[in-house]
Design a protein around this motif. Structure first.
Motif, mmCIF file in Angstrom:
data_model
loop_
_atom_site.group_PDB
_atom_site.id
_atom_site.type_symbol
_atom_site.label_atom_id
_atom_site.label_comp_id
_atom_site.label_asym_id
_atom_site.label_seq_id
_atom_site.Cartn_x
_atom_site.Cartn_y
_atom_site.Cartn_z
ATOM 1 N N UNK A 1 -7.424 -9.815 -6.370
ATOM 2 C CA UNK A 1 -6.062 -10.328 -6.235
ATOM 3 C C UNK A 1 -5.104 -9.207 -5.845
ATOM 4 N N UNK A 2 -5.321 -8.026 -6.429
ATOM 5 C CA UNK A 2 -4.463 -6.894 -6.111
ATOM 6 C C UNK A 2 -4.552 -6.494 -4.653
ATOM 7 N N UNK A 3 -5.762 -6.528 -4.104
ATOM 8 C CA UNK A 3 -5.935 -6.170 -2.686
ATOM 9 C C UNK A 3 -5.153 -7.131 -1.785
ATOM 10 N N UNK A 4 -5.332 -8.445 -2.002
ATOM 11 C CA UNK A 4 -4.657 -9.410 -1.142
ATOM 12 C C UNK A 4 -3.137 -9.336 -1.297
ATOM 13 N N UNK A 5 -2.671 -9.085 -2.514
ATOM 14 C CA UNK A 5 -1.232 -8.969 -2.742
ATOM 15 C C UNK A 5 -0.662 -7.740 -2.037
ATOM 16 N N UNK A 6 -1.340 -6.593 -2.195
ATOM 17 C CA UNK A 6 -0.860 -5.364 -1.572
ATOM 18 C C UNK A 6 -0.953 -5.440 -0.048
ATOM 19 N N UNK A 7 -1.999 -6.092 0.450
ATOM 20 C CA UNK A 7 -2.116 -6.280 1.899
ATOM 21 C C UNK A 7 -0.970 -7.130 2.430
ATOM 22 N N UNK A 8 -0.607 -8.165 1.669
ATOM 23 C CA UNK A 8 0.502 -9.029 2.079
ATOM 24 C C UNK A 8 1.828 -8.277 2.077
ATOM 25 N N UNK A 9 1.883 -7.227 1.238
ATOM 26 C CA UNK A 9 3.112 -6.418 1.178
ATOM 27 C C UNK A 9 3.151 -5.356 2.279
ATOM 28 N N UNK A 10 2.096 -5.275 3.093
ATOM 29 C CA UNK A 10 2.114 -4.368 4.233
ATOM 30 C C UNK A 10 1.290 -3.101 4.090
ATOM 31 N N UNK A 11 0.623 -2.882 2.945
ATOM 32 C CA UNK A 11 -0.216 -1.691 2.796
ATOM 33 C C UNK A 11 -1.471 -1.830 3.646
ATOM 34 N N UNK A 12 -1.936 -0.702 4.184
ATOM 35 C CA UNK A 12 -3.176 -0.763 4.961
ATOM 36 C C UNK A 12 -4.358 -0.984 4.024
ATOM 37 N N UNK A 13 -5.502 -1.329 4.606
ATOM 38 C CA UNK A 13 -6.671 -1.699 3.812
ATOM 39 C C UNK A 13 -7.100 -0.600 2.852
ATOM 40 N N UNK A 14 -7.069 0.665 3.314
ATOM 41 C CA UNK A 14 -7.547 1.759 2.465
ATOM 42 C C UNK A 14 -6.751 1.836 1.170
ATOM 43 N N UNK A 15 -5.428 1.898 1.268
ATOM 44 C CA UNK A 15 -4.616 2.055 0.066
ATOM 45 C C UNK A 15 -4.560 0.777 -0.755
#
Length: 223
Positions: A20-34
């Motif tokens: 869930x954290x990955x999809x949320x952070x990705x939606x916020x614009x962070x790149x995949x690595x971070x």
């Protein structure tokens, strides 16, 4: 917190939160690595807190330390999100090798981590468990097999998870790569539960010997 919630909490932290954290952070614009790295911190923090609360570096604690060290190494040498996504495969492979090492050393991992449950705070049971755990007993051999089975499960899981990650894009792999771990847990827990009656029988034999006042032989009950 009830017993059922305590039982599923580690799985929620280790699986649901990172995904869930990955999809949320990705939606916020962070790149995949971070997004993958930051989301995975929840698992590392949870494992570290659990180890600190135990207040001793047993087999579980040593495994946690090794996994955290591996995380730091990977963070320092790569910025490839696919490698970060492969990190759980490295963890489970490391866990499998570690478990095999405990068997070769004659101190199977499950023997240590299940002792509190087997003892249940009863000094008499503690003595029986310690006697039953001596090398060469049926109880000790059961734990060798149990630990070896878990080692095989995690080694297979690491290969399957790695294959999934390499065959899918990062966004898909984050979710689908969790499946092998969940299957591994179900298989491992089912096998462990199937061996509980035999383990209890071995300990009961030593408890009976202790109650009778006869000195326990490490190779007699359950040999």
């Amino acid at each position: 917190m009830n017993a059922k919630l305590r039982a599923v909490l580690p799985m929620l932290v280790d699986v649901v939160v990172p995904v869930a954290g990955y999809y949320l952070l990705s939606a916020c614009g962070l790149d995949d690595f971070w997004a993958l790295t930051i989301a995975g911190l929840a698992t590392a923090v949870h494992a570290l807190v659990t180890t600190v609360r135990r207040r001793r570096l047993d087999g579980f604690g040593a495994l946690v330390v090794l996994e955290i060290a591996l995380s730091l190494v990977l963070l320092g040498v790569t910025r490839d999100p696919r490698i970060v996504l492969l990190k759980p495969s490295f963890y489970t492979a490391l866990a499998g090798v570690f478990l095999i090492g405990t068997c070769l050393a004659g101190k199977p991992f499950t023997l240590d981590v299940t002792r509190p449950m087997a003892v249940g705070g009863d000094p008499r049971m503690a003595a029986a468990v310690d006697a039953a755990a001596a090398p060469g007993t049926g109880y000790h051999r059961e734990h060798l097999r149990l630990t070896a089975v878990w080692a095989a499960i995690w080694l297979v899981e690491s290969v399957v998870r790695g294959w999934i990650v390499l065959q899918t894009d990062v966004a898909t792999g984050v979710l689908v790569s969790q499946v092998p771990g969940l299957v591994a847990l179900v298989v491992g827990i089912a096998y462990s539960r199937s061996r509980v009656p035999a383990l209890r029988r071995h300990v009961a034999e030593y408890a009976a010997v202790s109650a009778s006042g006869t000195p326990a032989s490490p190779t007699r009950p359950g040999s």
